[in-house]
Design an enzyme around this catalytic site. Structure first.
Site, PDB file in Angstrom:
ATOM      1  CG  HIS A  92      44.316  22.407  44.305  1.00 58.07           C
ATOM      2  ND1 HIS A  92      44.188  23.688  44.751  1.00 58.07           N
ATOM      3  CD2 HIS A  92      45.643  22.172  44.208  1.00 58.07           C
ATOM      4  CE1 HIS A  92      45.384  24.209  44.922  1.00 58.07           C
ATOM      5  NE2 HIS A  92      46.283  23.317  44.596  1.00 58.07           N
ATOM      6  CD  GLU A 121      43.541  33.246  43.302  1.00 61.61           C
ATOM      7  OE1 GLU A 121      42.951  32.146  43.253  1.00 61.61           O
ATOM      8  OE2 GLU A 121      42.958  34.322  43.431  1.00 61.61           O
ATOM      9  CG  ASN A 143      36.822  26.062  44.446  1.00 62.58           C
ATOM     10  OD1 ASN A 143      35.746  25.519  44.279  1.00 62.58           O
ATOM     11  ND2 ASN A 143      37.926  25.669  43.825  1.00 62.58           N
ATOM     12  CB  CYS A 196      36.027  34.878  40.146  1.00 62.44           C
ATOM     13  SG  CYS A 196      35.446  33.217  40.143  1.00 62.44           S
ATOM     14  CB  CYS A 228      35.065  27.734  37.412  1.00 64.16           C
ATOM     15  SG  CYS A 228      36.855  27.611  37.530  1.00 64.16           S
ATOM     16  CG  HIS A 239      45.912  28.144  41.455  1.00 69.13           C
ATOM     17  ND1 HIS A 239      44.590  28.231  41.742  1.00 69.13           N
ATOM     18  CD2 HIS A 239      46.312  26.896  41.826  1.00 69.13           C
ATOM     19  CE1 HIS A 239      44.197  27.076  42.246  1.00 69.13           C
ATOM     20  NE2 HIS A 239      45.213  26.252  42.293  1.00 69.13           N
ATOM     21  CG  HIS A 290      45.608  29.152  47.340  1.00 69.09           C
ATOM     22  ND1 HIS A 290      45.704  29.525  46.017  1.00 69.09           N
ATOM     23  CD2 HIS A 290      44.741  28.099  47.359  1.00 69.09           C
ATOM     24  CE1 HIS A 290      44.927  28.749  45.280  1.00 69.09           C
ATOM     25  NE2 HIS A 290      44.331  27.879  46.071  1.00 69.09           N
TER      26      HIS A 290
HETATM   27  S1  SF4 Z   1      39.116  32.941  39.265  1.00 65.70           S
HETATM   28 FE1  SF4 Z   1      37.088  31.960  39.204  1.00 65.70          FE
HETATM   29  S2  SF4 Z   1      36.825  31.313  37.063  1.00 65.70           S
HETATM   30 FE2  SF4 Z   1      39.011  31.730  37.385  1.00 65.70          FE
HETATM   31  S3  SF4 Z   1      39.923  29.756  37.952  1.00 65.70           S
HETATM   32 FE3  SF4 Z   1      39.419  30.809  39.866  1.00 65.70          FE
HETATM   33  S4  SF4 Z   1      37.356  30.075  40.397  1.00 65.70           S
HETATM   34 FE4  SF4 Z   1      37.694  29.579  38.234  1.00 65.70          FE
END
Ligand code: SF4
Length: 295
Positions: free
Chosen positions: A40, A124, A217, A187, A12, A72, A122
């Site tokens: 990852h 993030e 993801n 996102c 991405c 993240h 996680h």
């Molecule tokens: S928020 Fe979306 S574009 Fe940004 S790193 Fe995560 S998956 Fe990728």
């Protein structure tokens, strides 16, 4: 055998950007550390190590170094430690993740306690929570909610969640909270990838989902595809055997946001080889794409 690749498979924008920033710094000849593995994907992390990118597991280990923050993001506390210890910071936090930090701060400033929908372990989500006040809580997908007493609440999602999980959480809160603010921070890249994967899974006899086993993801993508057809989650073609494809004519491929194109091509070529085909793809552009109107 028909092999088709879902649209939006592979890196991405946020991951691509983080890798570019890291490589630019390494090429300047600097000793560069990423705080945690940059993405990852163990095979790709190994390649980055070979190019000179080092990995630190905690902010406390780093003094007067060049440090890249991965897409993240990190917690506010970790950021402060890096600054205090004299590090030069290259911030590759994905702008979509930074946006969640800003929204959490803004909601708190306006008097809204925040519920974060996501995986509490996680990185993030750990980072997101650190930008909230002491009332900020994390709720896992489909988690039973404790009785809610708040008059006002703000819901913000981890960027890689499934939209259905956000809808479920909001539906359960709506009858209980008068003033409910919701930010859909899932996102676009995640949403597109999930829709494209699901559409292909509906038209396949088996889905092969490619990406790191710890990639949030990619795991989500595999779970989603498994709702429509038998699905396997692999990191490399070495995990594939001919038995997997017995009686399977329509093979779907898709890949997470942290999966390099070379891995997708390697898996495609392995399936072709199992099928006795002799024309390997040299790039992702050689793999037939599944084009679904609704994606
Ligand atoms: S928020 Fe979306 S574009 Fe940004 S790193 Fe995560 S998956 Fe990728």
């Amino acid at each position: 055998m028909q092999i088709r690749l879902a649209r939006y498979s592979g890196f991405c924008f946020g991951v691509r950007r983080a890798i570019q920033l890291a490589m630019d710094a390494v090429q300047k000849g600097e000793e560069v550390y990423s705080l945690g593995e940059l993405i990852h994907n163990p095979q790709f992390v190994q390649e980055l190590r070979a190019k000179g990118l080092r990995v630190a597991s905690a902010a406390q280990e780093l003094h007067n170094s060049v440090v890249i923050i991965r897409s993240h993001g990190i917690s506010k506390e970790e950021y402060n430690v890096l600054v205090k210890q004299g590090n030069t910071i290259i911030d590759a936090t994905c702008p979509y993740v930074s946006k969640t930090h800003d929204l959490i701060k803004q909601a708190n400033a306006e008097g809204y306690p925040v519920i974060i929908l996501g995986d509490p372990c996680h990185p993030e989500v750990i980072g997101m929570k650190s930008y909230g006040n002491s009332d900020t809580v994390v709720v896992s997908p489909n988690e039973e909610l404790a009785p809610v007493m708040a008059k006002r609440l703000c819901v913000i999602s981890q960027t890689t969640q499934k939209i259905e999980h956000l809808i479920n959480l909001v539906s359960s809160l709506l009858p209980k909270v008068m003033d409910l603010k919701v930010h859909n921070t899932i996102c676009l890249a995640t949403g597109q990838r999930q829709i494209a994967g699901a559409e292909l899974a509906k038209e396949s006899d088996i889905m092969v989902v490619i990406g790191g086993k710890h990639s949030s993801n990619t795991k989500m993508l595999a779970r989603l595809c498994s709702e429509y057809c038998p699905t396997i989650h692999i990191e490399t073609g070495a995990e594939l055997t001919p038995e997997i494809f017995v009686d399977k004519a329509r093979i779907g491929l898709c890949a997470g946001a942290s999966t390099p194109e070379a891995q997708i091509v390697e898996v495609y070529n392995k399936i072709m080889k199992i099928n006795g085909e002799e024309c390997p793809a040299t790039g992702i552009q050689n793999i037939p794409l599944f084009k679904e109107e609704s994606c």
